[in-house]
Design an enzyme around this catalytic site. Structure first.
Site, PDB file in Angstrom:
ATOM      1  N   GLU A  34       0.872  -1.193   0.040  1.00 15.03           N
ATOM      2  CA  GLU A  34      -0.040  -0.104  -0.013  1.00 15.03           C
ATOM      3  C   GLU A  34       0.846   1.243   0.145  1.00 15.03           C
ATOM      4  O   GLU A  34       1.601   1.513   0.674  1.00 15.03           O
ATOM      5  CB  GLU A  34      -0.953  -0.032   1.051  1.00 15.03           C
ATOM      6  CG  GLU A  34      -2.024  -1.118   1.068  1.00 15.03           C
ATOM      7  CD  GLU A  34      -2.885  -0.878   0.029  1.00 15.03           C
ATOM      8  OE1 GLU A  34      -3.228   0.058  -0.163  1.00 15.03           O
ATOM      9  OE2 GLU A  34      -3.118  -2.114  -0.510  1.00 15.03           O
ATOM     10  N   GLU A  75      -5.467   3.046   8.589  1.00 15.77           N
ATOM     11  CA  GLU A  75      -5.011   2.547   7.133  1.00 15.77           C
ATOM     12  C   GLU A  75      -4.997   1.178   7.102  1.00 15.77           C
ATOM     13  O   GLU A  75      -5.386   0.659   5.937  1.00 15.77           O
ATOM     14  CB  GLU A  75      -3.649   3.113   6.816  1.00 15.77           C
ATOM     15  CG  GLU A  75      -3.191   2.760   5.498  1.00 15.77           C
ATOM     16  CD  GLU A  75      -4.041   3.293   4.419  1.00 15.77           C
ATOM     17  OE1 GLU A  75      -4.174   2.740   3.243  1.00 15.77           O
ATOM     18  OE2 GLU A  75      -4.469   4.449   4.402  1.00 15.77           O
ATOM     19  N   GLU A  82     -10.810  -3.057   1.720  1.00 14.28           N
ATOM     20  CA  GLU A  82     -10.606  -3.143   0.425  1.00 14.28           C
ATOM     21  C   GLU A  82     -10.383  -4.335  -0.027  1.00 14.28           C
ATOM     22  O   GLU A  82     -11.038  -5.005  -1.097  1.00 14.28           O
ATOM     23  CB  GLU A  82      -9.461  -2.220  -0.032  1.00 14.28           C
ATOM     24  CG  GLU A  82      -9.547  -0.631  -0.123  1.00 14.28           C
ATOM     25  CD  GLU A  82      -8.293   0.026  -0.421  1.00 14.28           C
ATOM     26  OE1 GLU A  82      -7.454  -0.465  -0.513  1.00 14.28           O
ATOM     27  OE2 GLU A  82      -8.592   1.435  -0.474  1.00 14.28           O
ATOM     28  N   LYS A 101     -15.621   0.814   0.293  1.00 14.02           N
ATOM     29  CA  LYS A 101     -14.384   1.231   0.169  1.00 14.02           C
ATOM     30  C   LYS A 101     -14.361   2.788   0.299  1.00 14.02           C
ATOM     31  O   LYS A 101     -13.271   3.202   0.911  1.00 14.02           O
ATOM     32  CB  LYS A 101     -13.699   0.973  -1.229  1.00 14.02           C
ATOM     33  CG  LYS A 101     -13.419  -0.428  -1.379  1.00 14.02           C
ATOM     34  CD  LYS A 101     -12.963  -0.726  -3.029  1.00 14.02           C
ATOM     35  CE  LYS A 101     -12.251  -1.908  -3.115  1.00 14.02           C
ATOM     36  NZ  LYS A 101     -11.762  -1.957  -4.631  1.00 14.02           N
ATOM     37  N   ASP A 102     -15.237   3.603   0.056  1.00 15.75           N
ATOM     38  CA  ASP A 102     -15.510   4.968   0.218  1.00 15.75           C
ATOM     39  C   ASP A 102     -15.470   5.474   1.694  1.00 15.75           C
ATOM     40  O   ASP A 102     -14.822   6.339   2.076  1.00 15.75           O
ATOM     41  CB  ASP A 102     -16.588   5.547  -0.683  1.00 15.75           C
ATOM     42  CG  ASP A 102     -16.345   5.650  -2.222  1.00 15.75           C
ATOM     43  OD1 ASP A 102     -15.149   5.496  -2.641  1.00 15.75           O
ATOM     44  OD2 ASP A 102     -17.194   5.852  -2.982  1.00 15.75           O
TER      45      ASP A 102
END
Length: 132
Positions: A34, A75, A82, A101-102
């Site tokens: 990521e 995070e 995700e 996801k948003d």
């Protein structure tokens, strides 16, 4: 992928150190895969260096560590959401998957805003004192 898991015997970890090793592997995976996590870690390290330079008090260190670790934790959770959405949708668009996801990304944004506010409260007065 799911077929591979069915072929393997999966059981609960019986040893604490095995659980720790898996947890460390999870953190490494997020860091390796990521881009945003790498950015958060760099900013966190920068904030820690600034804390040393400006000789933060014990309470200020607590706020700084809270802000940094919250961003990292959220995070990681965002990445989990995700990956779960991608697994269930087989990487195809789904409106509910997008919503999930948003929302997870929104949680990261809010947490990062909190961290910026903490940083401003901690460091702006100290920077101000250097010049005035």
């Amino acid at each position: 992928m799911l077929m591979d898991l069915k072929d393997k015997q999966v059981e609960k970890n019986k040893h604490f150190m095995t659980s720790v090793e898996f947890a460390i592997q999870g953190v490494k995976t997020v860091f390796d895969e990521e881009r945003n996590m790498k950015t958060h870690v760099v900013f966190g390290i920068f904030a820690l260096i600034a804390g040393v330079i400006f000789q933060l008090s014990q309470n200020e260190w607590l706020w700084l560590f809270l802000a940094i670790f919250l961003v990292w934790i959220v995070e990681i959770l965002n990445t989990v959401f995700e990956n779960v959405v991608d697994m269930f949708t087989d990487f195809h668009f789904h409106p509910i998957g997008k919503k999930i996801k948003d929302m997870a990304a929104g949680a990261v944004l809010l947490t990062a805003c909190f961290a910026v506010i903490v940083g401003l409260i901690l460091f702006v007065p100290k920077i101000y004192q250097l010049f005035f």
